[in-house]
Scaffold this motif. Structure first.
Motif, PDB file in Angstrom:
ATOM      1  N   ASN A 125      -7.778   7.460  -7.710  1.00 40.23           N
ATOM      2  CA  ASN A 125      -6.395   7.385  -8.196  1.00 40.23           C
ATOM      3  C   ASN A 125      -6.235   8.192  -9.483  1.00 40.23           C
ATOM      4  O   ASN A 125      -7.105   8.165 -10.358  1.00 40.23           O
ATOM      5  N   HIS A 171       0.847  -1.197   0.000  1.00 38.83           N
ATOM      6  CA  HIS A 171       0.000   0.000   0.000  1.00 38.83           C
ATOM      7  C   HIS A 171       0.880   1.243   0.000  1.00 38.83           C
ATOM      8  O   HIS A 171       2.038   1.198   0.386  1.00 38.83           O
ATOM      9  N   GLU A 179      -1.750  -1.054  -9.585  1.00 39.19           N
ATOM     10  CA  GLU A 179      -1.966  -2.479  -9.310  1.00 39.19           C
ATOM     11  C   GLU A 179      -1.279  -2.926  -8.014  1.00 39.19           C
ATOM     12  O   GLU A 179      -1.585  -3.993  -7.479  1.00 39.19           O
ATOM     13  N   ASN A 208      -1.651  -1.302  -5.251  1.00 40.66           N
ATOM     14  CA  ASN A 208      -2.433  -0.617  -4.215  1.00 40.66           C
ATOM     15  C   ASN A 208      -1.754   0.679  -3.782  1.00 40.66           C
ATOM     16  O   ASN A 208      -1.767   1.051  -2.614  1.00 40.66           O
ATOM     17  N   ASP A 218      -9.148   4.861  -1.136  1.00 40.58           N
ATOM     18  CA  ASP A 218      -8.442   3.730  -1.744  1.00 40.58           C
ATOM     19  C   ASP A 218      -8.807   3.462  -3.204  1.00 40.58           C
ATOM     20  O   ASP A 218      -8.062   2.773  -3.903  1.00 40.58           O
ATOM     21  N   GLN A 241      -1.988   4.663  -4.419  1.00 41.57           N
ATOM     22  CA  GLN A 241      -2.822   5.725  -4.994  1.00 41.57           C
ATOM     23  C   GLN A 241      -1.997   7.012  -5.069  1.00 41.57           C
ATOM     24  O   GLN A 241      -1.404   7.430  -4.074  1.00 41.57           O
ATOM     25  N   ASP A 277      -7.407   5.565   4.096  1.00 39.18           N
ATOM     26  CA  ASP A 277      -8.076   4.443   3.425  1.00 39.18           C
ATOM     27  C   ASP A 277      -9.385   4.867   2.770  1.00 39.18           C
ATOM     28  O   ASP A 277      -9.922   4.145   1.923  1.00 39.18           O
TER      29      ASP A 277
END
Length: 264
Positions: free
Chosen positions: A246, A137, A178, A180, A243, A182, A240
């Motif tokens: 993007n 992340h 891909e 995770n 999430d 952002q 979060d």
């Protein structure tokens, strides 16, 4: 705070000794994040540390120039040493502007603005992305500008750099979404800071400064923004709660970009 909590996260905010960067880092701290920031000189870092301490925030400050790849790699290594982990959140805030008519601007001045405002975010993002991939992340927030969308007299280098930063934002999203990660931007409008205070001083006859009049007439909110206006959007994009957001630039401008301005 639920999905808006930054508890346990490490945030690196570049150039955050004062101003917009300081406000964003303070908001992150309020949401539970641990704060790291850099500046180009020890003096600037010390001033920043004093401001954070006054605000009750335990921040770590580092001397590093965002245009120096070796220094930035060392910065990220130092953060990992001091916090026990690489940054979960990066805000590319460090930037400069030089207001010079294009035909009078030297190529060296143009390059310096692009180096700090565009190459810097590339260098710092490149340094933190491997750690974010390893963690599974990451949040990168690029401080863009209304000049990511609009031109204006005397800001050719700044507008070129901030337009480039908008596209770098989209490309980081495209390349690393891909994993995770952002990557989004914040585009501040005209923000009331000590640097812009002279533009808001009342004239001798009590009237507004001409630039102040211009900004108020162009802004549906009919006021300048404050650094605090950026806190909520920044926490949202670092948390979060965003999430599935993007490659987006969130303009915090009181509506300027939606408005053609008052008819004279």
């Amino acid at each position: 705070m639920g999905s808006f909590s930054l508890e346990g996260k490490v945030a690196l905010v570049t150039g955050a000794s004062y101003g917009i960067g300081f406000a964003i880092a303070s908001a992150f701290a309020e949401a539970g994040a641990k704060i790291a920031f850099n500046d180009r000189t020890q003096e600037a870092v010390d001033r920043g540390l004093a401001s954070y301490k006054e605000a009750g925030i335990d921040a770590h400050g580092y001397v590093a120039d965002v245009t120096d790849e070796t220094a930035v790699n060392q910065l990220v290594a130092d953060i990992e040493r001091d916090f026990g982990t690489t940054p979960d959140i990066l805000v590319n805030n460090a930037g400069i502007i030089k207001r010079i008519p294009m035909t009078e601007m030297s190529a060296a001045d143009f390059r310096q603005v692009v180096d700090i405002d565009l190459n810097g975010p590339f260098i710092v993002s490149k340094a933190v992305i491997p750690g974010m991939i390893a963690k599974g992340h990451g949040k990168i927030i690029n401080i863009c500008s209304m000049m990511s969308e609009l031109g204006r007299e005397t800001v050719s280098a700044y507008a070129a750099a901030k337009g480039g930063l908008k596209m770098l934002t989209r490309n980081i999203c495209a390349e690393y979404g891909e994993h995770n990660i952002q990557c989004n931007g914040i585009g501040p409008g005209y923000i009331a800071t000590p640097q812009t205070a002279p533009l808001r001083e009342r004239q001798a006859d009590g009237s507004r400064h001409p630039f102040d009049q211009f900004i108020i007439a162009k802004t549906p909110a009919a006021r300048w923004g404050t650094p605090d206006d950026l806190k909520g959007p920044a926490v949202f994009l670092a948390s979060d709660a965003s999430d599935f957001v993007n490659g987006h630039v969130l303009y915090v401008d009181g509506g300027i970009l939606a408005y053609i301005g008052k008819q004279p």
